[in-house]
Design a protein around this motif. Structure first.
Motif, PDB file in Angstrom:
ATOM      1  N   GLY A   1      58.386  26.118 104.875  1.00 46.49           N
ATOM      2  CA  GLY A   1      58.065  27.282 104.058  1.00 46.49           C
ATOM      3  C   GLY A   1      58.240  28.588 104.810  1.00 46.49           C
ATOM      4  N   TYR A   2      57.894  28.588 106.088  1.00 43.68           N
ATOM      5  CA  TYR A   2      58.083  29.780 106.915  1.00 43.68           C
ATOM      6  C   TYR A   2      59.557  30.165 106.957  1.00 43.68           C
ATOM      7  CZ  TYR A   2      58.826  32.552 111.100  1.00 43.68           C
ATOM      8  OH  TYR A   2      59.249  33.522 111.979  1.00 43.68           O
ATOM      9  N   LEU A   3      60.407  29.199 107.248  1.00 40.56           N
ATOM     10  CA  LEU A   3      61.837  29.492 107.315  1.00 40.56           C
ATOM     11  C   LEU A   3      62.364  29.968 105.968  1.00 40.56           C
ATOM     12  CD1 LEU A   3      64.422  29.609 108.922  1.00 40.56           C
ATOM     13  CD2 LEU A   3      64.741  27.159 108.454  1.00 40.56           C
ATOM     14  N   GLU A   4      61.914  29.354 104.900  1.00 40.29           N
ATOM     15  CA  GLU A   4      62.319  29.762 103.554  1.00 40.29           C
ATOM     16  C   GLU A   4      61.934  31.221 103.294  1.00 40.29           C
ATOM     17  OE1 GLU A   4      61.015  28.411  99.103  1.00 40.29           O
ATOM     18  OE2 GLU A   4      61.337  26.826 100.586  1.00 40.29           O
ATOM     19  N   GLN A   5      60.720  31.586 103.653  1.00 39.74           N
ATOM     20  CA  GLN A   5      60.257  32.960 103.425  1.00 39.74           C
ATOM     21  C   GLN A   5      60.970  33.964 104.319  1.00 39.74           C
ATOM     22  OE1 GLN A   5      58.880  32.616 100.281  1.00 39.74           O
ATOM     23  NE2 GLN A   5      57.923  34.445 101.063  1.00 39.74           N
ATOM     24  N   VAL A   6      61.215  33.599 105.567  1.00 41.73           N
ATOM     25  CA  VAL A   6      61.908  34.513 106.470  1.00 41.73           C
ATOM     26  C   VAL A   6      63.303  34.820 105.948  1.00 41.73           C
ATOM     27  CG1 VAL A   6      62.944  34.753 108.779  1.00 41.73           C
ATOM     28  CG2 VAL A   6      60.594  33.961 108.541  1.00 41.73           C
ATOM     29  N   THR A   7      64.028  33.797 105.511  1.00 39.77           N
ATOM     30  CA  THR A   7      65.380  34.044 105.005  1.00 39.77           C
ATOM     31  C   THR A   7      65.339  34.972 103.799  1.00 39.77           C
ATOM     32  OG1 THR A   7      65.395  32.019 103.670  1.00 39.77           O
ATOM     33  CG2 THR A   7      66.322  31.876 105.875  1.00 39.77           C
ATOM     34  N   PHE A   8      64.388  34.740 102.900  1.00 39.45           N
ATOM     35  CA  PHE A   8      64.275  35.583 101.712  1.00 39.45           C
ATOM     36  C   PHE A   8      63.865  37.010 102.081  1.00 39.45           C
ATOM     37  CE2 PHE A   8      61.524  37.535  98.532  1.00 39.45           C
ATOM     38  CZ  PHE A   8      62.435  37.689  97.502  1.00 39.45           C
ATOM     39  N   GLU A   9      62.822  37.149 102.879  1.00 38.27           N
ATOM     40  CA  GLU A   9      62.323  38.482 103.225  1.00 38.27           C
ATOM     41  C   GLU A   9      63.345  39.292 104.011  1.00 38.27           C
ATOM     42  OE1 GLU A   9      59.719  40.030 102.067  1.00 38.27           O
ATOM     43  OE2 GLU A   9      58.885  38.287 101.033  1.00 38.27           O
TER      44      GLU A   9
ATOM     45  N   TYR B   1      59.880  22.515 114.483  1.00 37.58           N
ATOM     46  CA  TYR B   1      59.332  23.876 114.476  1.00 37.58           C
ATOM     47  C   TYR B   1      60.175  24.794 115.365  1.00 37.58           C
ATOM     48  CZ  TYR B   1      56.134  27.438 116.438  1.00 37.58           C
ATOM     49  OH  TYR B   1      55.571  28.596 116.916  1.00 37.58           O
ATOM     50  N   GLU B   2      60.475  24.337 116.560  1.00 34.35           N
ATOM     51  CA  GLU B   2      61.258  25.161 117.482  1.00 34.35           C
ATOM     52  C   GLU B   2      62.654  25.454 116.938  1.00 34.35           C
ATOM     53  OE1 GLU B   2      60.845  22.757 120.973  1.00 34.35           O
ATOM     54  OE2 GLU B   2      58.900  23.679 121.493  1.00 34.35           O
ATOM     55  N   GLY B   3      63.270  24.472 116.296  1.00 32.93           N
ATOM     56  CA  GLY B   3      64.575  24.696 115.674  1.00 32.93           C
ATOM     57  C   GLY B   3      64.481  25.688 114.522  1.00 32.93           C
ATOM     58  N   ALA B   4      63.436  25.576 113.719  1.00 32.93           N
ATOM     59  CA  ALA B   4      63.245  26.507 112.603  1.00 32.93           C
ATOM     60  C   ALA B   4      63.050  27.930 113.114  1.00 32.93           C
ATOM     61  CB  ALA B   4      62.065  26.070 111.737  1.00 32.93           C
ATOM     62  N   LEU B   5      62.316  28.081 114.216  1.00 35.27           N
ATOM     63  CA  LEU B   5      62.137  29.417 114.795  1.00 35.27           C
ATOM     64  C   LEU B   5      63.463  29.999 115.264  1.00 35.27           C
ATOM     65  CD1 LEU B   5      58.890  29.262 116.971  1.00 35.27           C
ATOM     66  CD2 LEU B   5      59.172  30.108 114.641  1.00 35.27           C
ATOM     67  N   GLU B   6      64.303  29.168 115.829  1.00 33.24           N
ATOM     68  CA  GLU B   6      65.615  29.636 116.298  1.00 33.24           C
ATOM     69  C   GLU B   6      66.456  30.148 115.125  1.00 33.24           C
ATOM     70  OE1 GLU B   6      69.276  28.029 119.096  1.00 33.24           O
ATOM     71  OE2 GLU B   6      67.438  26.846 118.958  1.00 33.24           O
ATOM     72  N   ILE B   7      66.421  29.427 114.029  1.00 34.68           N
ATOM     73  CA  ILE B   7      67.170  29.852 112.836  1.00 34.68           C
ATOM     74  C   ILE B   7      66.540  31.114 112.244  1.00 34.68           C
ATOM     75  CG2 ILE B   7      67.866  29.196 110.495  1.00 34.68           C
ATOM     76  CD1 ILE B   7      67.845  26.232 111.602  1.00 34.68           C
ATOM     77  N   ALA B   8      65.220  31.147 112.161  1.00 32.79           N
ATOM     78  CA  ALA B   8      64.529  32.330 111.638  1.00 32.79           C
ATOM     79  C   ALA B   8      64.858  33.550 112.494  1.00 32.79           C
ATOM     80  CB  ALA B   8      63.019  32.088 111.600  1.00 32.79           C
ATOM     81  N   ASP B   9      64.889  33.370 113.807  1.00 31.94           N
ATOM     82  CA  ASP B   9      65.217  34.482 114.699  1.00 31.94           C
ATOM     83  C   ASP B   9      66.637  34.997 114.462  1.00 31.94           C
ATOM     84  OD1 ASP B   9      62.675  34.414 115.767  1.00 31.94           O
ATOM     85  OD2 ASP B   9      63.278  33.355 117.609  1.00 31.94           O
ATOM     86  N   TRP B  10      67.558  34.096 114.087  1.00 23.11           N
ATOM     87  CA  TRP B  10      68.913  34.550 113.758  1.00 23.11           C
ATOM     88  C   TRP B  10      68.853  35.522 112.571  1.00 23.11           C
ATOM     89  CZ3 TRP B  10      71.966  34.964 109.574  1.00 23.11           C
ATOM     90  CH2 TRP B  10      73.303  35.308 109.798  1.00 23.11           C
TER      91      TRP B  10
END
Length: 166
Positions: free
Chosen positions: A49-57, A147-156
């Motif tokens: 859900g975090y990654l989903e929201q980061v991409t949208f926001e 989690y760590e992989g999702a953070l890497e993608i979110a950071d992109w």
């Protein structure tokens, strides 16, 4: 005036997920194994859900920062809020901005024999399995890796869709 970056909602989401990650990494010793299993399940749902929201926001903020008037209204109306952050969905979203966004994200996902792409697919799959009451076969260490992989993608997304940058 440039909008603040990252978006306030993303900052709060990041703080919440980091706090939860610390609990998953080092759960209190007085918790039962069953409670720890449920915490890992909850964590996976929240990470996805975090990654989903980061991409949208990030997409929403980029549009706000780079356009105005009717173009902004039109663009905002075409952003889908509820897409799962699968590799195909996030690549499609990045590609809608044109330029090298999609290629850059694809390079990240495909690096190291498509490691992040596989991890992201697995994360989304496990979120679905958990949501539907199916066995997900996760342990704490695997959840932390996802989690760590999702953070890497979110950071992109945070770096590349920063409207103050490009």
């Amino acid at each position: 005036m440039s909008p603040s970056w990252p978006p306030r909602d993303v900052v709060h989401l990041r703080q919440d997920i980091e706090s939860l990650a610390q609990w998953v990494k080092s759960p209190p010793v007085d918790r039962t194994d069953d409670e720890k299993i449920w915490l890992v399940r909850f964590f996976i749902v929240r990470v996805c859900g975090y990654l989903e929201q980061v991409t949208f926001e990030c997409a929403r903020a980029y549009i706000d920062g780079k356009s105005g008037g009717p173009v902004r209204a039109f663009s905002q109306s075409w952003i889908t809020r509820t897409k799962n952050p699968s590799p195909d969905n996030i690549l499609s979203l990045a590609g809608r901005f044109g330029g090298d966004f999609e290629a850059s994200l694809k390079d990240l996902l495909d690096a190291d024999d498509q490691k992040l792409s596989r991890e992201l697919s697995f994360l989304v799959n496990r979120r679905h399995r958990i949501a539907h009451g199916q066995s997900e076969g996760l342990n704490r260490d695997r959840a932390v890796t996802l989690y760590e992989g999702a953070l890497e993608i979110a950071d992109w997304f945070l770096e590349n869709l920063n409207p103050n940058k490009r």
